[in-house]
Design a protein around this motif. Structure first.
Motif, PDB file in Angstrom:
ATOM      1  N   TYR A 174       0.833  -1.207   0.000  1.00  0.00           N
ATOM      2  CA  TYR A 174       0.000   0.000   0.000  1.00  0.00           C
ATOM      3  C   TYR A 174       0.866   1.255   0.000  1.00  0.00           C
ATOM      4  O   TYR A 174       2.022   1.223   0.434  1.00  0.00           O
ATOM      5  N   ALA A 175       0.288   2.344  -0.479  1.00  0.00           N
ATOM      6  CA  ALA A 175       0.974   3.638  -0.432  1.00  0.00           C
ATOM      7  C   ALA A 175       0.601   4.292   0.893  1.00  0.00           C
ATOM      8  O   ALA A 175      -0.516   4.748   1.080  1.00  0.00           O
ATOM      9  N   VAL A 176       1.556   4.292   1.830  1.00  0.00           N
ATOM     10  CA  VAL A 176       1.257   4.700   3.199  1.00  0.00           C
ATOM     11  C   VAL A 176       1.767   6.113   3.475  1.00  0.00           C
ATOM     12  O   VAL A 176       2.904   6.445   3.137  1.00  0.00           O
ATOM     13  N   THR A 177       0.900   6.932   4.082  1.00  0.00           N
ATOM     14  CA  THR A 177       1.315   8.245   4.560  1.00  0.00           C
ATOM     15  C   THR A 177       1.071   8.302   6.057  1.00  0.00           C
ATOM     16  O   THR A 177      -0.016   7.965   6.522  1.00  0.00           O
ATOM     17  N   VAL A 178       2.111   8.691   6.803  1.00  0.00           N
ATOM     18  CA  VAL A 178       1.981   8.826   8.254  1.00  0.00           C
ATOM     19  C   VAL A 178       1.821  10.304   8.580  1.00  0.00           C
ATOM     20  O   VAL A 178       2.623  11.127   8.133  1.00  0.00           O
ATOM     21  N   PHE A 179       0.783  10.642   9.344  1.00  0.00           N
ATOM     22  CA  PHE A 179       0.559  12.030   9.756  1.00  0.00           C
ATOM     23  C   PHE A 179       0.984  12.195  11.210  1.00  0.00           C
ATOM     24  O   PHE A 179       0.523  11.453  12.083  1.00  0.00           O
ATOM     25  N   GLU A 180       1.852  13.160  11.464  1.00  0.00           N
ATOM     26  CA  GLU A 180       2.364  13.382  12.820  1.00  0.00           C
ATOM     27  C   GLU A 180       2.189  14.860  13.179  1.00  0.00           C
ATOM     28  O   GLU A 180       2.537  15.736  12.397  1.00  0.00           O
ATOM     29  N   ALA A 181       1.660  15.112  14.367  1.00  0.00           N
ATOM     30  CA  ALA A 181       1.396  16.489  14.798  1.00  0.00           C
ATOM     31  C   ALA A 181       2.675  17.235  15.156  1.00  0.00           C
ATOM     32  O   ALA A 181       2.796  18.435  14.933  1.00  0.00           O
ATOM     33  N   LEU A 182       3.641  16.517  15.725  1.00  0.00           N
ATOM     34  CA  LEU A 182       4.875  17.175  16.157  1.00  0.00           C
ATOM     35  C   LEU A 182       5.880  17.238  15.008  1.00  0.00           C
ATOM     36  O   LEU A 182       5.618  16.755  13.918  1.00  0.00           O
ATOM     37  N   HIS A 183       7.050  17.817  15.297  1.00  0.00           N
ATOM     38  CA  HIS A 183       8.012  18.044  14.227  1.00  0.00           C
ATOM     39  C   HIS A 183       9.015  16.913  14.071  1.00  0.00           C
ATOM     40  O   HIS A 183       9.961  17.019  13.316  1.00  0.00           O
ATOM     41  N   GLU A 184       8.824  15.831  14.851  1.00  0.00           N
ATOM     42  CA  GLU A 184       9.691  14.671  14.680  1.00  0.00           C
ATOM     43  C   GLU A 184       8.851  13.420  14.708  1.00  0.00           C
ATOM     44  O   GLU A 184       7.886  13.341  15.478  1.00  0.00           O
ATOM     45  N   ALA A 185       9.204  12.428  13.909  1.00  0.00           N
ATOM     46  CA  ALA A 185       8.470  11.175  13.919  1.00  0.00           C
ATOM     47  C   ALA A 185       8.915  10.340  15.114  1.00  0.00           C
ATOM     48  O   ALA A 185      10.063  10.429  15.548  1.00  0.00           O
ATOM     49  N   GLY A 186       7.997   9.551  15.640  1.00  0.00           N
ATOM     50  CA  GLY A 186       8.348   8.645  16.734  1.00  0.00           C
ATOM     51  C   GLY A 186       7.372   8.680  17.894  1.00  0.00           C
ATOM     52  O   GLY A 186       7.364   7.777  18.716  1.00  0.00           O
ATOM     53  N   GLY A 187       6.566   9.731  17.982  1.00  0.00           N
ATOM     54  CA  GLY A 187       5.614   9.823  19.084  1.00  0.00           C
ATOM     55  C   GLY A 187       6.331   9.727  20.416  1.00  0.00           C
ATOM     56  O   GLY A 187       7.335  10.407  20.632  1.00  0.00           O
ATOM     57  N   VAL A 188       5.847   8.831  21.277  1.00  0.00           N
ATOM     58  CA  VAL A 188       6.425   8.718  22.615  1.00  0.00           C
ATOM     59  C   VAL A 188       7.897   8.310  22.549  1.00  0.00           C
ATOM     60  O   VAL A 188       8.681   8.629  23.433  1.00  0.00           O
ATOM     61  N   LEU A 189       8.298   7.646  21.467  1.00  0.00           N
ATOM     62  CA  LEU A 189       9.706   7.254  21.332  1.00  0.00           C
ATOM     63  C   LEU A 189      10.576   8.494  21.129  1.00  0.00           C
ATOM     64  O   LEU A 189      11.756   8.499  21.458  1.00  0.00           O
ATOM     65  N   ALA A 190       9.975   9.568  20.579  1.00  0.00           N
ATOM     66  CA  ALA A 190      10.737  10.794  20.317  1.00  0.00           C
ATOM     67  C   ALA A 190      10.645  11.762  21.499  1.00  0.00           C
ATOM     68  O   ALA A 190      11.631  12.347  21.897  1.00  0.00           O
ATOM     69  N   TYR A 191       9.428  11.925  22.055  1.00  0.00           N
ATOM     70  CA  TYR A 191       9.304  12.935  23.103  1.00  0.00           C
ATOM     71  C   TYR A 191       9.425  12.344  24.498  1.00  0.00           C
ATOM     72  O   TYR A 191       9.780  13.030  25.441  1.00  0.00           O
ATOM     73  N   GLY A 192       9.116  11.042  24.659  1.00  0.00           N
ATOM     74  CA  GLY A 192       9.000  10.494  25.999  1.00  0.00           C
ATOM     75  C   GLY A 192      10.213   9.733  26.494  1.00  0.00           C
ATOM     76  O   GLY A 192      10.695   9.979  27.589  1.00  0.00           O
ATOM     77  N   ILE A 193      10.700   8.799  25.685  1.00  0.00           N
ATOM     78  CA  ILE A 193      11.759   7.920  26.173  1.00  0.00           C
ATOM     79  C   ILE A 193      13.109   8.617  26.024  1.00  0.00           C
ATOM     80  O   ILE A 193      13.467   9.037  24.929  1.00  0.00           O
ATOM     81  N   PRO A 194      13.846   8.783  27.131  1.00  0.00           N
ATOM     82  CA  PRO A 194      15.100   9.550  27.074  1.00  0.00           C
ATOM     83  C   PRO A 194      16.192   8.839  26.288  1.00  0.00           C
ATOM     84  O   PRO A 194      16.151   7.626  26.089  1.00  0.00           O
ATOM     85  N   GLU A 195      17.178   9.637  25.904  1.00  0.00           N
ATOM     86  CA  GLU A 195      18.248   9.111  25.057  1.00  0.00           C
ATOM     87  C   GLU A 195      19.147   8.115  25.781  1.00  0.00           C
ATOM     88  O   GLU A 195      19.790   7.293  25.134  1.00  0.00           O
ATOM     89  N   PHE A 196      19.180   8.180  27.127  1.00  0.00           N
ATOM     90  CA  PHE A 196      20.035   7.210  27.814  1.00  0.00           C
ATOM     91  C   PHE A 196      19.434   5.804  27.735  1.00  0.00           C
ATOM     92  O   PHE A 196      20.063   4.817  28.071  1.00  0.00           O
ATOM     93  N   ARG A 197      18.175   5.727  27.284  1.00  0.00           N
ATOM     94  CA  ARG A 197      17.524   4.438  27.112  1.00  0.00           C
ATOM     95  C   ARG A 197      17.330   4.121  25.628  1.00  0.00           C
ATOM     96  O   ARG A 197      17.431   2.975  25.211  1.00  0.00           O
ATOM     97  N   LEU A 198      17.023   5.144  24.863  1.00  0.00           N
ATOM     98  CA  LEU A 198      16.796   4.956  23.421  1.00  0.00           C
ATOM     99  C   LEU A 198      17.403   6.150  22.681  1.00  0.00           C
ATOM    100  O   LEU A 198      16.764   7.195  22.571  1.00  0.00           O
ATOM    101  N   PRO A 199      18.631   6.017  22.184  1.00  0.00           N
ATOM    102  CA  PRO A 199      19.250   7.155  21.493  1.00  0.00           C
ATOM    103  C   PRO A 199      18.437   7.564  20.275  1.00  0.00           C
ATOM    104  O   PRO A 199      17.878   6.719  19.583  1.00  0.00           O
ATOM    105  N   LYS A 200      18.400   8.862  20.036  1.00  0.00           N
ATOM    106  CA  LYS A 200      17.637   9.408  18.908  1.00  0.00           C
ATOM    107  C   LYS A 200      18.078   8.791  17.584  1.00  0.00           C
ATOM    108  O   LYS A 200      17.260   8.558  16.701  1.00  0.00           O
ATOM    109  N   GLU A 201      19.376   8.538  17.450  1.00  0.00           N
ATOM    110  CA  GLU A 201      19.867   8.034  16.162  1.00  0.00           C
ATOM    111  C   GLU A 201      19.280   6.652  15.856  1.00  0.00           C
ATOM    112  O   GLU A 201      19.072   6.306  14.693  1.00  0.00           O
ATOM    113  N   VAL A 202      19.021   5.867  16.927  1.00  0.00           N
ATOM    114  CA  VAL A 202      18.425   4.544  16.719  1.00  0.00           C
ATOM    115  C   VAL A 202      17.015   4.707  16.156  1.00  0.00           C
ATOM    116  O   VAL A 202      16.635   4.065  15.173  1.00  0.00           O
TER     117      VAL A 202
END
Lengths: 501, 277
Positions: free
Chosen positions: A199-227
């Protein structure tokens, strides 16, 4: 719909059986007796020492070396009836990827993960394996210590990522358009599954980075942004389009997207509305929701203020209310920003703490204090309305409540006051209502969640499916991903039927 | 990336910003706001929407220079790009036939109330604008309002001006001359909102204020913008920004707005040191 142990699909079962019967697997099984395998000790996860890591945001766990990973993989008995797969909400073929590691075929192991899990490098880091795959590992029954499946998952996923063999494909120009609302664990998984289905998939995200809670919630010492970014890039490579800064419900409604040609929708908007406790003083300056505190530090990188423009308080004495992973993430963040003490305030006992065991252990190593059987009663401030202290009450455990956990009961007269200048409230989230204002036809459950049909996760509007915290109210990354996988299958079935009729 | 089509000073310290954001422009309604971020290191700054053009695909906002982010914003030019321009956010203002509506506006609020004024006019209301400015030369968009309003009153502190007072003092005089005043809409600095609400309370005039607390995401996710409305906690970004001014806990709003004052000063000092020649 919590924690269910879903037997895997018939198609999953066939695929797993085929792999199990391959010649190399038989040979590998014969190469070492189960007795010898059981005797191998579990490989510890190398980690940075608590003193240095407690002062920065670099990752705590360093990952297994190839030798350690192969040694750990050798512990796996490659059972004829593996428990682990049924413990995994996305039904990863765990024995196959572990045996590929044992053979040294690390990239193949990574590909095995990716067939059913779009975010293995994330899951290898944030899944509560101890209550899932590892809890039903037969080795746990035989020897008491399960195979370190999570550590191996992370190892294989990291290897695959560094090998950078991202497949690049585009959906057919005529492919059916599917919209995914929200780019958290559920949304990204649904996007990956649907893209693989063509399928041709489009993801809509309200914030300026993709990832939701993975981007805003989980800190980098647990999940680095680059991952996270690498996993998102990989989805882009599959032809998934990411539309950031787009608030479905405000920028456009589902109906408007339908007019744009989207034929089906997956809603994975999560539980993005922080709960407060409604106790006096909660609106004092210095009382934060965990979402705000973590968003400032993670997404907005306020820890680098004033080099970046978003500030975050540098607390001297911090208290975090709650005992889940979000609470632990918040308190360890406060600790890294210099809080002394950095305390967890939890109303039940340690056994009931919902956080991953590893996080609790890491937090304590880093000097976090955990006050159990304690609940806040109110916050007190100074004349400028800034938080100065909190009043707490001691609790004892009474009879079990509806969740099966023993209900905390306040001990009368046990009030005491703690001086603090930062309080972070991490007592759960509710579904974000933003989308519903424009889609009142979506039937909603008791807690404001979307009501869905059990198997296909179809919501009450045609072509609309939902999964993750918007349906569950508040669960884990991997349960959200399991939902997304089932919903993707539901969407495929729906679109086929629609096409045929 | 969102292209800036226009950025110019309207009056000292107040700037107009017109950004290409076609999807947002199609969805705008009066009373809503956008969230902008200058670069990846920037803050998310909420700005009230002052106008939009769905055909051109543009959204216009007017902002006051207060801190580092707005300083930076005021130095951008047409052709520059914003990292983020998301929206529209917030619930739209209620538009209906109220009879006569008094618009009290100051600062950026003069622009922020313009879309509501236009819609209220279309809905058949008689409109009175009471603009609060420190001095007469700080008034802008008078021409736009002249086409919509039946009466325009300027409360400025110019020597010799007709109302040498604050709009909050003038409001009862203006209201007394209006027979069928159904509603007061207020937009501008928090002190104007609070003072006008206090002035209309004894008159029993329904007063809707557009609140401006500190925000981070603007989608209800963080709760930074929570305020007490009639004793209940509400999130200005998703439950507002329009609220009944007589129900707002103003002292709490002022305190929460000042939460980062020290950091703001620190940031601004650093920025000015870096950007001075």
């Amino acid at each position: 719909m919590t924690d269910e142990k879903k037997p895997c699909d018939p198609s999953d079962r066939d695929r797993i059986r085929v792999e199990y019967d391959r010649d190399w697997r038989r040979e590998l099984r014969r190469s070492m007796t189960p007795k010898d395998r059981i005797r191998i000790p579990r490989q510890p996860m190398p980690q940075r020492d608590a003193f240095t890591r407690g002062r920065d945001f670099a990752e705590v766990n360093l990952g297994l070396s190839p030798e350690a990973a192969r040694s750990e993989a050798r512990r796996c008995l490659d059972c004829a009836a593996p428990g682990c797969i049924s413990g995994c909400p996305v039904a990863i073929d765990i024995p196959t990827f572990i045996k590929q590691i044992e053979r040294g075929e690390f990239a193949a192991a990574g590909r095995t993960l990716k067939t059913t899990n779009s975010l293995p490098a994330v899951c290898g880091r944030v899944c509560p394996q101890e209550t899932q795959c590892e809890s039903v590992c037969n080795l746990k029954r035989a020897a008491g210590v399960p195979v370190a499946i999570g550590h191996l998952e992370r190892f294989a996923a990291d290897f695959e990522r560094s090998a950078a063999s991202a497949p690049c494909c585009r959906p057919d120009p005529g492919a059916v358009k599917v919209a995914v609302v929200g780019s958290g664990p559920a949304g990204l998984t649904a996007a990956g599954e649907l893209a693989r289905k063509g399928y041709a998939v489009t993801v809509f995200e309200a914030l300026h980075e993709a990832g939701g809670v993975l981007a805003y919630g989980i800190p980098e010492f647990r999940l680095p942004k680059e991952v996270l970014r690498a996993e998102v890039e990989c989805l882009r490579g599959l032809g998934v389009e990411m539309r950031l800064n787009f608030i479905v419900g405000r920028t456009a409604t589902l109906d408007q997207l339908r007019d744009e040609g989207f034929r089906a929708f997956f809603i994975g908007t999560g539980a993005g509305l922080p709960n407060f406790m409604k106790i006096p003083g909660e609106n004092l300056v210095g009382v934060y929701s965990a979402n705000e505190y973590l968003t400032r530090v993670n997404l907005m990188r306020a820890r680098d203020f004033p080099a970046v423009d978003t500030p975050v308080p540098r607390a001297r004495r911090a208290a975090v209310i709650g005992g889940g992973n979000v609470a632990l993430d918040s308190v360890r963040t406060a600790r890294r920003l210099g809080a002394e003490p950095a305390m967890i305030i939890y109303r039940r006992s340690r056994q009931e703490m919902p956080a991953r065991i590893e996080e609790i252990k890491h937090a304590e190593e880093e000097g976090v204090e955990i006050l159990l059987l304690t609940a806040p009663v109110c916050y007190k401030g100074d004349e400028k309305g800034r938080l100065r202290s909190m009043v707490c009450l001691r609790m004892e455990l009474g009879a079990p409540d509806s969740s099966g956990r023993r209900r905390p009961v306040p001990i009368p007269g046990s009030e005491f006051e703690i001086e603090i200048d930062l309080a972070v409230v991490a007592v759960g989230q509710s579904p974000n209502p933003l989308l519903f204002e424009c889609q009142p036809e979506l039937r909603r459950g008791r807690w404001g969640t979307i009501e869905v049909e059990e198997n296909t996760l179809a919501a009450s509007a045609p072509g609309v499916f939902a999964g993750g915290d918007i349906v569950r109210g508040g669960a884990t990354v991997i349960l959200a991903m399991g939902d997304a996988r089932r919903a993707a299958a539901g969407i495929e079935a729906y679109l086929r039927e629609e096409h045929d009729s | 990336m969102y292209e800036i089509l226009e950025r110019r000073r309207l009056v000292p310290n107040l700037h107009l910003l017109r950004v290409r954001a076609p999807e947002t422009a199609r969805a705008c309604r009066p009373g809503q706001f956008i969230m902008v971020m200058i670069g990846p290191d920037g803050e998310r700054v909420p700005l009230s929407i002052a106008d939009w053009d769905a055909v051109e695909g543009s959204v216009t906002a007017v902002f006051l220079i207060v801190g580092t982010s707005t300083q930076k914003l005021a130095r951008l030019r047409a052709g520059d790009r914003l990292h983020v321009c998301a929206g529209p956010l917030g619930k739209p203002s209620e538009i209906a036939g109220f009879g006569t509506v008094l618009l009290v506006a100051g600062c950026y609020g003069i622009a922020a109330l313009y879309p509501a004024a236009r819609a209220l006019r279309q809905a058949g209301n008689r409109l009175v604008l009471l603009a609060d400015v420190k001095a007469g030369h700080l008034l802008y968009w008078e021409d736009r309002y002249r086409n919509l309003c039946d009466r325009i009153v300027v409360a400025s502190r110019d020597p010799g001006a007709p109302f040498q007072e604050f709009a909050s003092h003038a409001v009862s005089n203006v209201a007394a001359k209006e027979a069928s005043l159904g509603r007061v809409l207020v937009s501008g600095c928090a002190y104007l909102l609070a003072a006008v609400s206090e002035a209309t309370r004894p008159l029993g005039l329904r007063t809707i204020v557009s609140l401006n607390p500190i925000m981070v995401d603007g989608t209800g996710m963080c709760g930074a913008c929570r305020c007490s409305i009639g004793g209940n906690t509400r999130f200005a970004c998703v439950d507002g920004p329009d609220f009944d001014g007589h129900q707002v806990d103003w002292p709490e709003l002022f305190r929460r707005r000042a939460a980062y004052l020290d950091d703001e000063v620190r940031s601004l000092c650093r920025f000015e040191k870096e950007s001075l020649p």
